[in-house]
Design an enzyme around this catalytic site. Structure first.
Site, PDB file in Angstrom:
ATOM      1  N   ASP A 247       8.422  -4.762   9.123  1.00 51.19           N
ATOM      2  CA  ASP A 247      10.072  -5.022   9.271  1.00 51.19           C
ATOM      3  C   ASP A 247      10.431  -6.561   8.994  1.00 51.19           C
ATOM      4  OD1 ASP A 247      10.161  -2.448   9.707  1.00 51.19           O
ATOM      5  OD2 ASP A 247      10.619  -2.338  11.555  1.00 51.19           O
TER       6      ASP A 247
ATOM      7  N   CYS B 247      12.376   8.464   2.986  1.00 53.98           N
ATOM      8  CA  CYS B 247      13.449   7.599   3.343  1.00 53.98           C
ATOM      9  C   CYS B 247      13.508   6.403   2.222  1.00 53.98           C
ATOM     10  CB  CYS B 247      13.760   7.022   4.514  1.00 53.98           C
ATOM     11  SG  CYS B 247      12.497   5.733   4.958  1.00 53.98           S
TER      12      CYS B 247
ATOM     13  N   ARG C 267      22.865  -0.206  10.264  1.00 57.09           N
ATOM     14  CA  ARG C 267      21.828   0.582  10.910  1.00 57.09           C
ATOM     15  C   ARG C 267      21.213  -0.542  11.854  1.00 57.09           C
ATOM     16  NH1 ARG C 267      17.672   2.270   7.933  1.00 57.09           N
ATOM     17  NH2 ARG C 267      16.741   2.881   9.636  1.00 57.09           N
TER      18      ARG C 267
ATOM     19  N   ARG D 117       7.342   8.843   4.144  1.00 58.12           N
ATOM     20  CA  ARG D 117       7.245   8.968   5.789  1.00 58.12           C
ATOM     21  C   ARG D 117       7.196  10.304   6.371  1.00 58.12           C
ATOM     22  NH1 ARG D 117      11.732   4.407   8.092  1.00 58.12           N
ATOM     23  NH2 ARG D 117      10.317   4.441   9.555  1.00 58.12           N
TER      24      ARG D 117
ATOM     25  N   LYS E 285      16.748  -2.031  18.412  1.00 60.56           N
ATOM     26  CA  LYS E 285      17.043  -0.980  17.973  1.00 60.56           C
ATOM     27  C   LYS E 285      15.987   0.296  18.162  1.00 60.56           C
ATOM     28  CE  LYS E 285      16.437  -0.094  13.194  1.00 60.56           C
ATOM     29  NZ  LYS E 285      15.537   1.078  13.030  1.00 60.56           N
ATOM     30  N   ASN E 286      14.501  -0.301  17.895  1.00 59.89           N
ATOM     31  CA  ASN E 286      13.317   0.638  17.787  1.00 59.89           C
ATOM     32  C   ASN E 286      13.030   0.926  19.175  1.00 59.89           C
ATOM     33  OD1 ASN E 286      13.565   0.418  15.118  1.00 59.89           O
ATOM     34  ND2 ASN E 286      11.763  -0.566  14.889  1.00 59.89           N
TER      35      ASN E 286
HETATM   36  C1  UD1 Z   1       8.716   2.629  13.118  1.00 64.74           C
HETATM   37  C2  UD1 Z   1       9.872   1.882  13.403  1.00 64.74           C
HETATM   38  C3  UD1 Z   1      10.049   0.995  11.876  1.00 64.74           C
HETATM   39  C4  UD1 Z   1       8.832   0.301  11.567  1.00 64.74           C
HETATM   40  C5  UD1 Z   1       7.804   1.360  11.751  1.00 64.74           C
HETATM   41  C6  UD1 Z   1       6.138   0.301  11.596  1.00 64.74           C
HETATM   42  C7  UD1 Z   1      11.483   2.999  14.755  1.00 64.74           C
HETATM   43  C8  UD1 Z   1      12.666   3.882  15.060  1.00 64.74           C
HETATM   44  N1  UD1 Z   1      11.184   2.634  13.385  1.00 64.74           N
HETATM   45  O1  UD1 Z   1       8.886   3.624  12.197  1.00 64.74           O
HETATM   46  O2  UD1 Z   1      11.084   0.077  12.151  1.00 64.74           O
HETATM   47  O3  UD1 Z   1       8.767  -0.173  10.360  1.00 64.74           O
HETATM   48  O4  UD1 Z   1       7.519   1.617  13.129  1.00 64.74           O
HETATM   49  O5  UD1 Z   1       6.055  -0.440  12.542  1.00 64.74           O
HETATM   50  O6  UD1 Z   1      10.639   2.617  15.898  1.00 64.74           O
HETATM   51  N2  UD1 Z   1       2.900   7.958   8.906  1.00 64.74           N
HETATM   52  C9  UD1 Z   1       2.254   9.195   8.405  1.00 64.74           C
HETATM   53  N3  UD1 Z   1       2.358  10.360   9.236  1.00 64.74           N
HETATM   54  C10 UD1 Z   1       3.100  10.317  10.237  1.00 64.74           C
HETATM   55  C11 UD1 Z   1       3.906   9.156  10.643  1.00 64.74           C
HETATM   56  C12 UD1 Z   1       3.673   8.118   9.906  1.00 64.74           C
HETATM   57  O7  UD1 Z   1       1.640   9.042   7.396  1.00 64.74           O
HETATM   58  O8  UD1 Z   1       3.188  11.472  10.772  1.00 64.74           O
HETATM   59  C13 UD1 Z   1       2.772   6.639   8.177  1.00 64.74           C
HETATM   60  C14 UD1 Z   1       4.362   6.626   7.668  1.00 64.74           C
HETATM   61  O9  UD1 Z   1       4.498   7.082   6.479  1.00 64.74           O
HETATM   62  C15 UD1 Z   1       4.053   4.874   7.177  1.00 64.74           C
HETATM   63  C16 UD1 Z   1       2.775   4.472   8.584  1.00 64.74           C
HETATM   64  O10 UD1 Z   1       2.317   5.667   8.955  1.00 64.74           O
HETATM   65  O11 UD1 Z   1       3.396   4.633   6.274  1.00 64.74           O
HETATM   66  C17 UD1 Z   1       3.749   3.986   9.697  1.00 64.74           C
HETATM   67  O12 UD1 Z   1       4.543   4.796  10.318  1.00 64.74           O
HETATM   68  P1  UD1 Z   1       5.128   4.649  11.817  1.00 64.74           P
HETATM   69  O13 UD1 Z   1       4.391   3.650  12.526  1.00 64.74           O
HETATM   70  O14 UD1 Z   1       5.143   6.167  12.280  1.00 64.74           O
HETATM   71  O15 UD1 Z   1       6.534   4.233  11.514  1.00 64.74           O
HETATM   72  P2  UD1 Z   1       8.011   4.915  12.363  1.00 64.74           P
HETATM   73  O16 UD1 Z   1       7.513   5.337  13.710  1.00 64.74           O
HETATM   74  O17 UD1 Z   1       8.361   5.978  11.285  1.00 64.74           O
END
Ligand code: UD1
Length: 421
Positions: free
Chosen positions: A305, A116, A397, A121, A22-23
């Site tokens: 995850d 979420c 999902r 996030r 999915k990711n």
């Molecule tokens: C992706 C995955 C999700 C997985 C996560 C971490 C997808 C669709 N989803 O989510 O399944 O759990 O990686 O491996 O690929 N953060 C900030 N600011 C930002 C972006 C992130 O503070 O602009 C923080 C988030 O709140 C979180 C952490 O960084 O606490 C990790 O987030 P991130 O690595 O960005 O995860 P996703 O890309 O949302």
């Protein structure tokens, strides 16, 4: 209301093909917006999240159709720069469309995805990176209004290796002017998969898998054919299920090198694991031992995850297992539900201590998020008696017809509408 009815205590035997990731599929579908022409995305999992991505693609003007396990995306026509908020709300990761739409159209209008189930996030790192590339971004009342005539290459240092921010930056920089260097980049296998798609589409991206990624901007990209990598979290979920319920399970179409820390913990718990090319076999008696502390970290660390599924497996292990969640702030929402099934778990902040119990008992529980929902299913498979699991919209999902796969392995599990008996 829909629910899964699970009668626990049946070990899992047989073989299962692991779905496409999915990711990986989500950012690659977003990348298809950049690739002017027809892209063929094979091994694309059928999930409500990928359906949401398809609705966004159609909304912005792409033609999308399915053939077998492949999704075809034709983005040769003009692309509209706007995603309505009803589509943004369907899936939090829809923010991944921001970079591609902005790069392709010179503007993008969408609403911020907001929090979420597993935490706030924020998207500050995505926006900071796009601003460094020259985008003007106005944030007003939850709406994002972005403009950039042509994005300019630059050096972007991510203070945290955010998966989404790394992907959004790579996507936007592909049509930028000059070479963008991302340091502190996330190193997940899904990022390497995105790099492979972008390069097949005529892009020039190197370094994915390391913390420095270089993107040489191109005038345009073209359609590409790509096969999505196997889903490492789905694989971890099936393995945790077999560990907890007992049995002998072979997974195929899986890349075990992508989830070594999960295999390591399952071995510590007493499971017998064998790996081969695209293959993993697990044998478990269902009688497990506690593992050493499980601390979630960015790749190549233990994946956040996989924390809930492994916690479910630890519930009846002999001894105490500590879980520390360092990535998301509210990722223990499965804990109160697991307690209803007899689990002994104490949480303090981002740490959960699981004291192995003799037995779990079937109960009515509700999934609050995707991987937490998987943990409830695993616990139900290991429990005595019948469980009903609600909140299936979360499970759908990320897992393609989860109950069908488990039933094939011998689990007593059925999806029912209330009133079906
Ligand atoms: C992706 C995955 C999700 C997985 C996560 C971490 C997808 C669709 N989803 O989510 O399944 O759990 O990686 O491996 O690929 N953060 C900030 N600011 C930002 C972006 C992130 O503070 O602009 C923080 C988030 O709140 C979180 C952490 O960084 O606490 C990790 O987030 P991130 O690595 O960005 O995860 P996703 O890309 O949302």
């Amino acid at each position: 209301m829909r629910s899964l009815h699970v009668t626990g205590g049946k070990p899992l035997f047989g073989a299962l093909r692991v779905q496409g990731a999915k990711n990986s599929a989500l950012p690659i579908l977003a990348a298809a917006v950049l690739a002017e022409g027809v892209s063929v995305i094979r091994n694309c999992p059928r999930l409500t999240d990928t359906e949401a991505a398809v609705r966004i693609l159609r909304e912005v003007g792409c033609r999308v159709w399915e053939d077998g396990d492949a999704l075809y995306v034709d983005s040769s026509g003009p692309v509209r720069p706007e995603i309505p908020s009803r589509l943004m709300r369907e899936m939090r990761s829809s923010v991944i469309f921001l970079g591609p739409i902005l790069a392709r159209c010179g503007e993008a209008r969408l609403s911020a995805p907001g929090g979420c189930e597993i935490g706030a996030r924020p998207i500050d790192l995505h926006l900071r990176a796009l601003r460094s590339l020259g985008a003007e971004i106005e944030e007003r009342g939850g709406n994002l209004n972005c403009r950039a005539k042509r994005l300019r290459a630059c050096r972007i240092d991510l203070p945290f290796p955010s998966v989404g921010a790394t992907e959004n930056t790579m996507l936007a920089a592909c049509l930028g002017e000059g070479e963008t260097v991302i340091t502190g980049a996330a190193r997940e296998p899904e990022i390497q998969d995105l790099q492979a798609f972008l390069n097949a589409a005529g892009g020039s991206v190197t370094g994915a898998g390391s913390s420095v990624i270089r993107v040489q901007g191109r005038e345009r990209l073209h359609g590409a054919v790509h096969r999505v990598i196997p889903d490492r979290i789905a694989a971890a979920t099936w393995l945790a299920a077999c560990a907890a319920a007992g049995g002998d399970l072979r997974l195929y179409d899986t890349e075990w090198r992508h989830y070594r820390p999960v295999l390591h913990k399952l071995r510590e718990m007493g499971c017998d694991l064998q790996t081969g090319e695209n293959l993993v076999r697990i044998r478990s008696t269902g009688k497990l031992k506690a593992a050493s502390p499980i601390v979630t970290r960015p790749y190549p660390g233990f994946p956040t995850d996989a924390q809930p599924p492994l916690m479910a497996a630890a519930l009846t292990a002999e001894g105490t297992t500590a879980f520390q969640e360092t990535i998301f702030e509210s990722r223990f929402r499965h804990v109160p539900e697991l307690r209803r099934m007899g689990a002994d778990i104490r949480t303090e902040g981002r740490t959960a201590l699981v004291w192995g119990v003799e037995k779990l008992y079937g109960a009515e529980v509700t999934a609050a998020d995707l991987r937490g929902g998987a943990a409830l299913v695993i616990a139900a498979l290991a429990a005595e008696g019948e469980s009903r699991i609600y909140g299936l919209q979360h499970l759908d999902r990320g897992y393609t017809a989860m109950e069908e796969s488990l039933a094939e392995l011998g689990a007593e599990i059925e999806r029912k509408e209330d009133g079906d008996g």
